[in-house]
Scaffold this motif. Structure first.
Motif, PDB file in Angstrom:
ATOM      1  N   ASP A  62       0.317   4.353   0.780  1.00 26.26           N
ATOM      2  CA  ASP A  62       0.353   5.606   1.521  1.00 26.26           C
ATOM      3  C   ASP A  62      -1.016   5.814   2.155  1.00 26.26           C
ATOM      4  O   ASP A  62      -2.037   5.783   1.464  1.00 26.26           O
ATOM      5  CB  ASP A  62       0.681   6.753   0.557  1.00 26.26           C
ATOM      6  CG  ASP A  62       0.535   8.114   1.212  1.00 26.26           C
ATOM      7  OD1 ASP A  62       0.805   8.213   2.420  1.00 26.26           O
ATOM      8  OD2 ASP A  62       0.147   9.064   0.510  1.00 26.26           O
ATOM      9  N   THR A 117       4.548   7.661   9.592  1.00 28.10           N
ATOM     10  CA  THR A 117       3.368   7.808   8.728  1.00 28.10           C
ATOM     11  C   THR A 117       3.198   6.614   7.794  1.00 28.10           C
ATOM     12  O   THR A 117       2.129   6.416   7.230  1.00 28.10           O
ATOM     13  CB  THR A 117       3.463   9.092   7.887  1.00 28.10           C
ATOM     14  OG1 THR A 117       4.679   9.074   7.122  1.00 28.10           O
ATOM     15  CG2 THR A 117       3.459  10.326   8.779  1.00 28.10           C
ATOM     16  N   ASN A 118       4.259   5.818   7.631  1.00 31.99           N
ATOM     17  CA  ASN A 118       4.186   4.622   6.805  1.00 31.99           C
ATOM     18  C   ASN A 118       3.641   3.484   7.661  1.00 31.99           C
ATOM     19  O   ASN A 118       4.396   2.731   8.273  1.00 31.99           O
ATOM     20  CB  ASN A 118       5.580   4.281   6.266  1.00 31.99           C
ATOM     21  CG  ASN A 118       5.556   3.164   5.242  1.00 31.99           C
ATOM     22  OD1 ASN A 118       4.505   2.758   4.766  1.00 31.99           O
ATOM     23  ND2 ASN A 118       6.722   2.646   4.919  1.00 31.99           N
ATOM     24  N   ALA A 146       4.142  13.946  -0.107  1.00 31.88           N
ATOM     25  CA  ALA A 146       2.917  13.390   0.465  1.00 31.88           C
ATOM     26  C   ALA A 146       2.685  13.906   1.875  1.00 31.88           C
ATOM     27  O   ALA A 146       1.543  14.090   2.308  1.00 31.88           O
ATOM     28  CB  ALA A 146       2.985  11.862   0.466  1.00 31.88           C
ATOM     29  N   TYR A 201       6.233   9.961   0.833  1.00 31.17           N
ATOM     30  CA  TYR A 201       6.013   8.515   0.707  1.00 31.17           C
ATOM     31  C   TYR A 201       6.760   7.993  -0.523  1.00 31.17           C
ATOM     32  O   TYR A 201       6.621   8.578  -1.604  1.00 31.17           O
ATOM     33  CB  TYR A 201       4.519   8.203   0.568  1.00 31.17           C
ATOM     34  CG  TYR A 201       4.269   6.736   0.311  1.00 31.17           C
ATOM     35  CD1 TYR A 201       4.228   5.836   1.367  1.00 31.17           C
ATOM     36  CD2 TYR A 201       4.118   6.256  -0.990  1.00 31.17           C
ATOM     37  CE1 TYR A 201       4.030   4.486   1.129  1.00 31.17           C
ATOM     38  CE2 TYR A 201       3.920   4.905  -1.233  1.00 31.17           C
ATOM     39  CZ  TYR A 201       3.878   4.028  -0.169  1.00 31.17           C
ATOM     40  OH  TYR A 201       3.702   2.683  -0.404  1.00 31.17           O
ATOM     41  N   PRO A 202       7.550   6.898  -0.412  1.00 31.22           N
ATOM     42  CA  PRO A 202       7.906   6.285   0.867  1.00 31.22           C
ATOM     43  C   PRO A 202       8.847   7.202   1.632  1.00 31.22           C
ATOM     44  O   PRO A 202       9.566   8.006   1.032  1.00 31.22           O
ATOM     45  CB  PRO A 202       8.597   4.989   0.448  1.00 31.22           C
ATOM     46  CG  PRO A 202       9.183   5.304  -0.896  1.00 31.22           C
ATOM     47  CD  PRO A 202       8.207   6.231  -1.556  1.00 31.22           C
ATOM     48  N   PRO A 256       7.631   9.960  -5.673  1.00 35.71           N
ATOM     49  CA  PRO A 256       7.194   9.800  -4.292  1.00 35.71           C
ATOM     50  C   PRO A 256       7.852  10.808  -3.378  1.00 35.71           C
ATOM     51  O   PRO A 256       8.884  11.353  -3.680  1.00 35.71           O
ATOM     52  CB  PRO A 256       7.629   8.373  -3.953  1.00 35.71           C
ATOM     53  CG  PRO A 256       8.772   8.083  -4.865  1.00 35.71           C
ATOM     54  CD  PRO A 256       8.475   8.830  -6.126  1.00 35.71           C
ATOM     55  N   GLU A 283      -0.757  11.334  -5.068  1.00 34.87           N
ATOM     56  CA  GLU A 283       0.107  10.191  -4.750  1.00 34.87           C
ATOM     57  C   GLU A 283      -0.612   8.950  -5.227  1.00 34.87           C
ATOM     58  O   GLU A 283      -1.660   8.577  -4.668  1.00 34.87           O
ATOM     59  CB  GLU A 283       0.387  10.125  -3.251  1.00 34.87           C
ATOM     60  CG  GLU A 283       1.067   8.853  -2.771  1.00 34.87           C
ATOM     61  CD  GLU A 283       2.284   8.471  -3.596  1.00 34.87           C
ATOM     62  OE1 GLU A 283       2.254   7.377  -4.219  1.00 34.87           O
ATOM     63  OE2 GLU A 283       3.233   9.268  -3.640  1.00 34.87           O
ATOM     64  N   SER A 324      -1.954   6.310  -2.803  1.00 31.15           N
ATOM     65  CA  SER A 324      -2.659   6.809  -1.631  1.00 31.15           C
ATOM     66  C   SER A 324      -3.937   6.028  -1.359  1.00 31.15           C
ATOM     67  O   SER A 324      -4.768   5.831  -2.247  1.00 31.15           O
ATOM     68  CB  SER A 324      -3.003   8.291  -1.810  1.00 31.15           C
ATOM     69  OG  SER A 324      -3.779   8.752  -0.723  1.00 31.15           O
TER      70      SER A 324
END
Length: 416
Positions: free
Chosen positions: A206, A199-200, A250, A163-164, A416, A281, A284
């Protein structure tokens, strides 16, 4: 114009060249009052700096697949349609096996590396259980279309970025399919179906692969909706025996958490430079409260498990960046759980693709050995080459703090 497309890259190159030429051509030729000339010169300098910064960003973004589109970059993307309370198992009482089959149409995916090694395909999936609406990328092994394998069901590895990060990163910057194609053809690596879901899912945060009622059901999206779609559309082996999950940064945290929390859905997990406490993270969603942190900390889940899960874990990292998290999991693992921890020296690279990309070969060789096997020991020695760091973590938090969920955000700050 696409953020990652070739036209935008060429546009930034052209603008950068123009911005460089303008001051050289016009600096001494400008006419008018002195204040006006000064303002014009300042604007030319700002334009040159702005285009240079933009060009560097585009090159870095295309190389590392950090942001997939403008919505991701600007923080306006939202892929959650609803986020009902789905309960501890993430199903909301729904019998997933009784749901109608998900029939998806796939198109060729665009972007760097997506057409290599036979090509990657993409589909837009509406998660019936999770309420997530997002893209999923799929790559099929070379054997999939061969007549001799027409009745074969293939094992699956779900790939999670940091992430990102874009779901494309495993095929773009990581070049996973390009590396694995010759290994699969030669039989050194099993013919895995590679699946990379988005996942984003929320703007500027996150998800931590967590289910948070009212906000997002990322766990259910990854561990229920995506696997169901894959098994409904491809000759994929059923869970858990035929399924594994892998990630870096992440995504590494997510991979281990999903496998530990759902041994009925995954047989193995790979973590590269991961962490246990979601607070590793700083953005998160799973680190917003002590309860969420505990519920999404694989160390705590493994330590408190009433029955040790039948899973295999592979964790690699450097001192202060993944290694201690792996050793913490190893310390609480009991058979039939197996844990393989690999120490990486600083000379191997930092928290970047340069460190993770070369591990694809080793990781998938390990997955090939683990899938379908049951080891009786709590320490897996199937892959040689581990080392022991000469000093404790330098990551700002002790191993115990990061593992147990008592680390501070300041101490746990990371790239990240």
């Amino acid at each position: 114009m696409s953020l990652t497309g070739t036209p935008f890259l060429y546009l930034t190159v052209v603008l950068s060249v123009v911005a460089l030429i303008l001051p050289l051509a016009l600096w001494s030729r400008m006419r008018g009052p002195r204040p006006l000339r000064a303002v014009a010169r300042v604007l030319m300098l700002l334009f040159a700096q702005g285009t240079a910064v933009t060009l560097v960003f585009v090159l870095v973004n295309n190389q590392n697949n950090l942001y997939d589109n403008w919505a991701d970059l600007l923080g306006t993307g939202d892929h959650v349609q609803q986020a009902a309370d789905l309960g501890p198992d993430g199903t909301g009482g729904i019998s997933v096996k009784r749901l109608p089959k998900v029939r998806q149409s796939f198109t060729a995916a665009g972007g760097p590396g997506m057409r290599a090694a036979g090509g990657v395909r993409v589909t837009q999936l509406r998660g019936r259980v999770s309420g997530v609406n997002a893209e999923v990328y799929v790559w099929l092994p070379p054997q999939y279309g061969e007549p001799a394998y027409r009745h074969t069901r293939f094992p699956v590895v779900e790939l999670l970025p940091g992430y990102p990060g874009s779901a494309k990163a495993w095929f773009g910057a990581m070049k996973a399919h390009e590396q694995l194609l010759p290994l699969m053809r030669s039989g050194q690596v099993a013919p895995f179906i590679l699946v990379a879901p988005r996942t984003n899912l929320l703007a500027g945060v996150d998800t931590g692969c967590a289910n948070v009622p009212g906000q997002v059901n990322a766990d259910t999206w990854l561990s229920i909706d995506v696997p169901k779609m894959v098994t409904d559309n491809f000759r994929a082996q059923p869970a858990p025996q035929g399924w594994a999950v892998a990630g870096y940064s992440a995504g590494a945290h997510c991979a281990v958490k999903l496998a530990v929390a759902h041994p009925d859905r995954y047989r193995a997990a790979v973590s590269m430079s991961g962490y246990n406490d979601p607070i590793g993270e700083r953005n998160s969603l799973a680190a917003q409260s002590p309860a969420l942190r505990a519920a999404n900390n694989p160390y705590l889940l493994l330590r408190k498990a009433a029955e040790p899960p039948r899973i295999a874990l592979y964790l690699s990292g450097q001192a202060g960046d993944g290694y201690q998290a792996g050793r913490a999991l190893e310390s609480v693992a009991k058979a039939p759980t197996t844990v393989r921890v690999v120490f990486l020296p600083r000379s191997a690279g930092g928290h970047t693709m340069a460190l993770w990309r070369p591990q694809v070969d080793t990781v998938f060789r390990w997955l090939t050995l683990q899938m379908g096997q049951n080891h009786a020991k709590g320490r897996d020695t199937s892959v040689a080459g581990a080392a022991t760091p000469p000093s404790p973590s330098t990551g700002g938090s002790t191993r115990a703090a990061l593992a147990s969920g008592t680390a501070s955000r300041a101490g746990a700050a990371r790239k990240p």
